[in-house]
Design a protein around this motif. Sequence first.
Motif, mmCIF file in Angstrom:
data_model
loop_
_atom_site.group_PDB
_atom_site.id
_atom_site.type_symbol
_atom_site.label_atom_id
_atom_site.label_comp_id
_atom_site.label_asym_id
_atom_site.label_seq_id
_atom_site.Cartn_x
_atom_site.Cartn_y
_atom_site.Cartn_z
ATOM 1 N N ARG A 4 38.976 29.406 17.378
ATOM 2 C CA ARG A 4 39.431 29.658 16.007
ATOM 3 C C ARG A 4 38.450 29.155 14.940
ATOM 4 O O ARG A 4 38.199 29.861 13.963
ATOM 5 C CB ARG A 4 40.805 29.028 15.816
ATOM 6 C CG ARG A 4 41.355 29.228 14.418
ATOM 7 C CD ARG A 4 42.573 30.109 14.472
ATOM 8 N NE ARG A 4 43.113 30.270 13.139
ATOM 9 C CZ ARG A 4 43.278 31.451 12.583
ATOM 10 N NH1 ARG A 4 42.946 32.535 13.228
ATOM 11 N NH2 ARG A 4 43.784 31.543 11.378
ATOM 12 N N PRO A 5 37.883 27.951 15.071
ATOM 13 C CA PRO A 5 36.955 27.485 14.027
ATOM 14 C C PRO A 5 35.679 28.334 13.937
ATOM 15 O O PRO A 5 34.940 28.236 12.965
ATOM 16 C CB PRO A 5 36.600 26.062 14.451
ATOM 17 C CG PRO A 5 37.622 25.662 15.432
ATOM 18 C CD PRO A 5 38.155 26.906 16.052
ATOM 19 N N ASN A 6 35.413 29.163 14.921
ATOM 20 C CA ASN A 6 34.204 29.992 14.938
ATOM 21 C C ASN A 6 34.475 31.433 14.508
ATOM 22 O O ASN A 6 33.627 32.292 14.706
ATOM 23 C CB ASN A 6 33.574 30.000 16.334
ATOM 24 C CG ASN A 6 33.119 28.640 16.761
ATOM 25 O OD1 ASN A 6 33.637 28.083 17.705
ATOM 26 N ND2 ASN A 6 32.158 28.090 16.045
ATOM 27 N N ARG A 7 35.639 31.692 13.912
ATOM 28 C CA ARG A 7 35.967 33.056 13.493
ATOM 29 C C ARG A 7 36.149 33.130 11.982
ATOM 30 O O ARG A 7 36.765 32.242 11.388
ATOM 31 C CB ARG A 7 37.252 33.521 14.178
ATOM 32 C CG ARG A 7 37.034 33.817 15.656
ATOM 33 C CD ARG A 7 38.281 34.349 16.272
ATOM 34 N NE ARG A 7 39.169 33.205 16.543
ATOM 35 C CZ ARG A 7 40.403 33.325 16.976
ATOM 36 N NH1 ARG A 7 40.936 34.492 17.180
ATOM 37 N NH2 ARG A 7 41.133 32.257 17.208
ATOM 38 N N LEU A 8 35.637 34.178 11.393
ATOM 39 C CA LEU A 8 35.900 34.462 9.985
ATOM 40 C C LEU A 8 37.301 35.061 9.895
ATOM 41 O O LEU A 8 37.639 35.954 10.674
ATOM 42 C CB LEU A 8 34.895 35.471 9.440
ATOM 43 C CG LEU A 8 33.527 34.951 9.058
ATOM 44 C CD1 LEU A 8 32.619 36.106 8.678
ATOM 45 C CD2 LEU A 8 33.611 33.969 7.926
ATOM 46 N N THR A 9 38.096 34.574 8.962
ATOM 47 C CA THR A 9 39.452 35.096 8.834
ATOM 48 C C THR A 9 39.753 35.608 7.437
ATOM 49 O O THR A 9 40.651 36.407 7.253
ATOM 50 C CB THR A 9 40.489 34.015 9.198
ATOM 51 O OG1 THR A 9 40.262 32.875 8.376
ATOM 52 C CG2 THR A 9 40.379 33.618 10.665
ATOM 53 N N SER A 10 39.007 35.176 6.452
ATOM 54 C CA SER A 10 39.286 35.542 5.067
ATOM 55 C C SER A 10 38.479 36.770 4.652
ATOM 56 O O SER A 10 37.281 36.873 4.938
ATOM 57 C CB SER A 10 38.924 34.362 4.164
ATOM 58 O OG SER A 10 38.777 34.773 2.831
ATOM 59 N N GLY A 11 39.134 37.681 3.951
ATOM 60 C CA GLY A 11 38.446 38.856 3.438
ATOM 61 C C GLY A 11 37.337 38.485 2.464
ATOM 62 O O GLY A 11 36.294 39.137 2.406
ATOM 63 N N ASP A 12 37.543 37.415 1.696
ATOM 64 C CA ASP A 12 36.510 36.952 0.767
ATOM 65 C C ASP A 12 35.252 36.500 1.510
ATOM 66 O O ASP A 12 34.135 36.739 1.059
ATOM 67 C CB ASP A 12 37.034 35.806 -0.099
ATOM 68 C CG ASP A 12 38.092 36.266 -1.095
ATOM 69 O OD1 ASP A 12 38.122 37.477 -1.417
ATOM 70 O OD2 ASP A 12 38.890 35.416 -1.532
ATOM 71 N N ASP A 13 35.446 35.828 2.647
ATOM 72 C CA ASP A 13 34.303 35.383 3.445
ATOM 73 C C ASP A 13 33.540 36.573 4.032
ATOM 74 O O ASP A 13 32.307 36.575 4.074
ATOM 75 C CB ASP A 13 34.760 34.452 4.570
ATOM 76 C CG ASP A 13 35.293 33.126 4.037
ATOM 77 O OD1 ASP A 13 34.934 32.746 2.895
ATOM 78 O OD2 ASP A 13 36.075 32.478 4.752
ATOM 79 N N TYR A 14 34.269 37.586 4.487
ATOM 80 C CA TYR A 14 33.629 38.807 4.985
ATOM 81 C C TYR A 14 32.800 39.454 3.882
ATOM 82 O O TYR A 14 31.645 39.805 4.066
ATOM 83 C CB TYR A 14 34.681 39.822 5.464
ATOM 84 C CG TYR A 14 35.093 39.681 6.903
ATOM 85 C CD1 TYR A 14 34.448 40.384 7.901
ATOM 86 C CD2 TYR A 14 36.160 38.859 7.266
ATOM 87 C CE1 TYR A 14 34.847 40.285 9.218
ATOM 88 C CE2 TYR A 14 36.559 38.748 8.578
ATOM 89 C CZ TYR A 14 35.898 39.462 9.552
ATOM 90 O OH TYR A 14 36.289 39.352 10.855
#
Length: 118
Positions: A4-14
Motif C-alpha cells: 500500500r505505501p508504494n501505490r499512488l491512490t490520489s487523483g491529484d498525485d496522478y
Amino acid sequence: MLARPNRLTSGDDYRAAVRRGQRCGGPRLVVSVLPTSAERAPRFGFIISKQVGTAVVRNTVRRRLKAICAEVLDAVPVGTDVVIRALPASATASFAELQADVGRCLRRLVPAGSGSAD
C-alpha cells in the motif's frame, strides 16, 4: 506485489506526476517520473484504458506492471512518484518486453546511483 505505501491512490498525485514529471515513451508504455521532496517510499500508479482491451486483458497488463515495479522498487529514489500508462500494444506484449520497456525508461529518467534508503 506492491504494498500500500508504494501505490499512488490520489487523483491529484496522478495528475501531478503526468503533468509535471519527466516522460519516457515507447510503443507499449509511457512512463512519467516526478521526484518530490517527501520522505516516503517511492509510489507507483498505473493508467490502463479500455483501448488496451477487455477487463481480463487490462488486469493482466496491470498485474504484470505491478510485478515489474515491485522488482525495481530499490532502484527508485525515496519520494519519487512513477505513473505508467499502458498503450494498446501492451496487450500483446510479453512480460519480458514490458520489463525491458519499464527498465529502459527508469534508467533514462531516474538519476544513476540513487536508490531507496532502506
